[in-house]
Design a protein around this motif. Structure first.
Motif, short mmCIF file in Angstrom:
data_model
loop_
_atom_site.label_atom_id
_atom_site.label_comp_id
_atom_site.label_asym_id
_atom_site.label_seq_id
_atom_site.Cartn_x
_atom_site.Cartn_y
_atom_site.Cartn_z
N ASN A 1 0.98 -1.17 0.02
CA ASN A 1 0.12 -0.08 0.07
C ASN A 1 0.80 1.38 -0.14
O ASN A 1 0.50 2.21 -0.79
N ASP B 1 -7.72 -5.48 -1.98
CA ASP B 1 -8.41 -4.03 -1.62
C ASP B 1 -9.41 -3.67 -2.85
O ASP B 1 -10.59 -4.15 -2.86
N ARG C 1 -11.47 -1.40 10.63
CA ARG C 1 -10.53 -0.40 10.65
C ARG C 1 -10.50 0.43 11.75
O ARG C 1 -11.76 0.91 12.38
MO LIG Z 1 -6.15 -0.31 1.32
#
Ligand SMILES: [Mo]
Ligand SMILES: Nc1nc2c(c(=O)[nH]1)N[C@H]1C(S)=C(S)[C@@H](COP(=O)(O)OP(=O)(O)OC[C@H]3O[C@@H](n4cnc5c(=O)[nH]c(N)nc54)[C@H](O)[C@@H]3O)O[C@H]1N2
Ligand SMILES: Nc1nc2c(c(=O)[nH]1)N[C@H]1C(S)=C(S)[C@@H](COP(=O)(O)OP(=O)(O)OC[C@H]3O[C@@H](n4cnc5c(=O)[nH]c(N)nc54)[C@H](O)[C@@H]3O)O[C@H]1N2
Ligand code: SF4
Length: 703
Positions: A114, A145, A577
């Motif tokens: 990332n 993702d 998250r």
């Molecule tokens: Mo991501």
């Protein structure tokens, strides 16, 4: 080897954007006596207007982190030795070439993580290095993702980067699924300060509707929240489409003449009435009907879905359906709907129509399809572990920690120990890079000059800025782009243009025809205005028409249909998250790790009989088990458990002293590499079937 002393920065005020997440907030950083004495949001940034989150301040911790590597390391058994840059680059180039000579070009694999897209030096030079390597065995974070977004964009609009972005500041109705921008700060929707932007929608009388299996931080800022069962969003979106089409509410408007397949949609959506889908999704039929009508009638509406919709078994269908919902209601490519930004450095400049392909080759073991030159990373471990011609024998990781970030991470952990050679271009000795033979650690964070090549393509308003470094680097350090230039030259003799030269050319030829010097002259950034309609000019399908029902999606509907009425696992696992976490790699920042440990399993009381918060449970999936404290909460819906990803720092041999004090467990020791979105190859990290059992508490010691 001794390191030359760190070079202190000049005193003064510096302006740069934070590059930790997609919100690209402008920062104002004051340096006195060689130290950062103040760091805050830059009120003059035309996009972020002073917004900052706790991670932004942690850039200072990252800079000062004594565990951060600055010179190359070579591993001998389990001991690491510093070596010079020239020796390290020579050694890496030679070993990679040796493996390729002995076993073929594709026996060297690459994994790009990332932060590669958050560092313009990496982004603009890693490609040339990969080309010089000449391997087809390439992996990246994309397939854990946003691959389904790219797939749908390529099929419908002709290019993976034609990603529709909600026109957040002008919409009246945001339908949001599987996204938690109050924690993530927004993704494929660069819009710093989400709290204020969502409030503005409500203040102008609009609605923010959220569907998520967990009542998230973002739910508190929505007008409507509805729990939805993981992995059933495609059924829900089809039910919306079904109502809109069967009740005559479709108004594709201007784009109707540019679109093929609109007439085929009613038949495709016909089986999915709200009544037929409610048992699977858990969303009452009446709610679905109301939402469909409200979305269709809203003057300006945007349907948006992120990780929860792409990292699941029907990611490709979900992203197609979101686009189609916007299309049939006239909200695609129009103000207040979803739009396509035209950034100053525009990766689509010069793109030709009909150039995107997928499925040109497949992985060796499971025959999974390539997309845009990359294989699904759910296949990485098996490609290393399965003997035979074409087996992966060496690996290059760039800004990635796949042991913690890809499904079945424990298998990959074992696989990496089997490689003939591994090199990691990474500033940390972590769960992945501990397997490398050589680590090449780049300068990072506040040391790097940076331009957001990617995220202006996702921004709700077009701005541009060049981000000046705060700290000079010492003679012993190298930037990512210097590492890639050094490796490329050794492999192919080719000299790379600097990132600055590349940026300057791109800016000059971009839609706003700027120069790097002009951008540099505006340290707070330049405002280039709101998004504007781009179709038909920017359409890149071969026939320059929009495809409302692409063939691969039509065929994949059969797989979806089979789930209607199919048995449902009693408990499935999804991610979570957290605002003070950044995938796997910011857990070494002391200011982000204060307070109680956050790696806990959220469980609905209905699934936790006899359990109380704080108690340890053993969580088991097909691929592994972890033991973790439970948090009993009605925030997650019954039948769903939630665990954050990116933890699991107790593995031996890592050098992350703060993270090791709060190790947690890795969610990806439970996720299953066999669970995929079969259409796109994206990993289905959400929706993993699990079972739990209480861990017996140790008996109290006799008095
Ligand atoms: Mo991501
Ligand atoms: N179960 C589950 N798994 C997930 C997710 C999930 O939601 N659930 N999310 C997925 C998503 S969306 C993503 S993007 C991935 C992220 O997973 P990865 O792509 O593997 O990225 P990180 O875990 O953030 O690891 C980043 C690495 O880059 C290094 N790094 C940081 N800055 C730089 C730099 O400037 N240069 C270089 N060369 N290296 C640098 C860090 O030290 C670290 O080793 O995880 C995925 N995994
Ligand atoms: N603080 C922080 N910010 C980050 C990151 C981070 O690690 N920490 N990572 C960055 C990265 S790499 C990315 S890609 C973005 C991601 O940005 P977001 O997608 O906004 O991030 P998440 O918080 O993972 O939101 C996904 C939501 O989907 C829900 N969900 C899970 N399964 C399903 C499902 O089947 N259906 C539906 N409808 N919902 C589901 C989850 O409960 C969760 O609330 O965030 C970025 N920003
Ligand atoms: S939201 Fe936080 S992490 Fe993201 S760019 Fe802004 S300050 Fe950085």
């Amino acid at each position: 080897m001794t390191l030359s002393p760190p070079v202190p920065p000049r005193d003064g005020t510096y302006y740069r954007a934070c590059n930790l997440c997609e919100a690209i907030c402008g920062l104002q950083i004051t340096v006195q006596g060689g130290h950062v004495t103040d760091l805050r949001g830059d009120p003059l940034d035309p996009l972020s207007h002073g917004h900052i989150c706790p991670k932004g301040s942690a850039l200072v911790d990252l800079h000062a982190d004594p565990d951060r590597l600055k010179t190359p390391l070579r591993r001998d058994g389990d001991r690491w030795h510093p070596i010079s840059w020239d020796d390290a680059l020579d050694l890496v180039a030679r070993r990679l070439q040796d493996v390729q000579t002995a076993h073929g070009a594709d026996s060297v694999a690459t994994f790009q993580g990332n932060p590669s897209v958050h560092n313009s030096g990496t982004l603009l030079t890693a490609g040339a290095f990969l080309k010089a390597l000449g391997t087809r065995t390439r992996f990246s974070a994309t397939s854990t993702d946003q691959l389904p977004h790219h797939y749908a964009a390529a099929e419908m609009f002709g290019h993976p980067l034609l990603l529709p972005i909600p026109d957040l500041d002008r919409t009246d109705f945001l339908l949001m699924l599987g996204a938690n921008p109050l924690a993530s700060n927004g993704s494929i929707m660069t819009a710093p300060g989400m709290r204020d932007r969502l409030r503005a929608i409500r203040d102008r009388g609009g609605r923010v509707v959220l569907l998520d299996p967990r009542r998230t931080e973002s739910a508190a800022h929505a007008t409507d929240y509805h729990p939805i069962r993981p992995g059933t969003d495609a059924l829900f979106l089809l039910a919306l489409l079904n109502v809109i089409l069967s009740e005559g509410l479709a108004r594709p408007g201007r784009l109707a003449d540019l679109t093929d397949g609109l007439d085929d949609l009613p038949a495709a959506a016909a089986p999915y009435t709200p009544e037929a889908t409610e048992a699977a999704t858990g969303v009452p039929a009446a709610t679905t009907r109301d939402l469909a009508r409200a979305f269709a009638h809203a003057p300006r509406a945007a349907a948006y879905g992120r990780i929860g919709l792409s990292v699941q078994a029907f990611g490709g269908l979900c992203q197609w359906l979101l686009n189609t919902l916007n299309l049939v209601t006239g909200n695609l490519d129009r103000e207040g709907g979803v739009m396509f930004p035209r950034p100053a450095f525009d990766l689509l400049t010069g793109a030709r129509a009909g150039q995107v392909h997928h499925g040109r080759f497949h992985s060796r073991v499971r025959h999974l399809p390539e997309f845009d030159g990359e294989l699904p990373n759910a296949a990485l471990a098996e490609e290393i572990l399965t003997p035979g011609p074409g087996q992966i024998r060496a690996l290059v990781t760039v800004a990635g920690n796949p042991v913690l970030s890809t499904p079945g991470g424990a298998d990959l952990d074992r696989a990496l120990a089997d490689l003939d050679f591994m090199v990691s271009i990474d500033p940390y000795l972590n769960e992945t890079t501990r397997h490398a033979h050589v680590i090449l650690p780049p300068a990072t964070g506040l040391e790097v000059e940076h331009y957001d090549v990617i995220f202006h393509h996702f921004a709700v308003r077009t701005t541009t800025r060049l981000n000046a470094p705060v700290f000079p680097i010492s003679a012993d350090q190298r930037f990512d782009h210097q590492i890639f230039a050094g490796l490329t030259e050794r492999l192919s003799g080719k000299r790379l243009a600097t990132p600055g030269d590349r940026l300057n050319v791109g800016l000059r030829h971009g839609p706003h025809q700027l120069t790097l010097d002009e951008v540099r002259a505006h340290p707070h950034g330049l405002d280039l205005g709101p998004m504007t309609p781009v179709f038909p000019e920017r359409l890149l399908t071969a026939d320059r028409r929009i495809q409302a029902l692409p063939g691969p999606m039509r065929r994949d509907l059969t797989r979806l249909h089979a789930t209607l009425g199919a048995p449902v696992p009693p408990l499935v696992l999804i991610g979570r998250r957290q605002l003070r976490s950044n995938n796997s790699w910011m857990h070494n920042a002391p200011r982000l790790m204060r307070g109680p440990d956050r790696c806990t399993l959220h469980l609905n009381p209905a699934d936790a009989p006899g359990l109380r918060s704080g108690q340890l449970v053993r969580v088991t999936s097909r691929v592994g088990s972890v033991t973790v404290p439970v948090d009993v909460t009605t925030d997650v819906m019954p039948g769903v458990a939630s665990l954050p990803h990116g933890f699991g720092h107790a593995r031996p041999g890592v050098q992350l002293s703060v993270a090791q004090a709060h190790p947690g467990v890795s969610l990806n020791d439970l996720t299953d590499p066999l669970l995929l979105d079969e259409l796109t190859g994206n990993a289905a990290l959400n929706g993993t079937p699990i079972r739990i059992e209480a861990v017996p508490e140790p008996a109290p010691l006799p008095a």
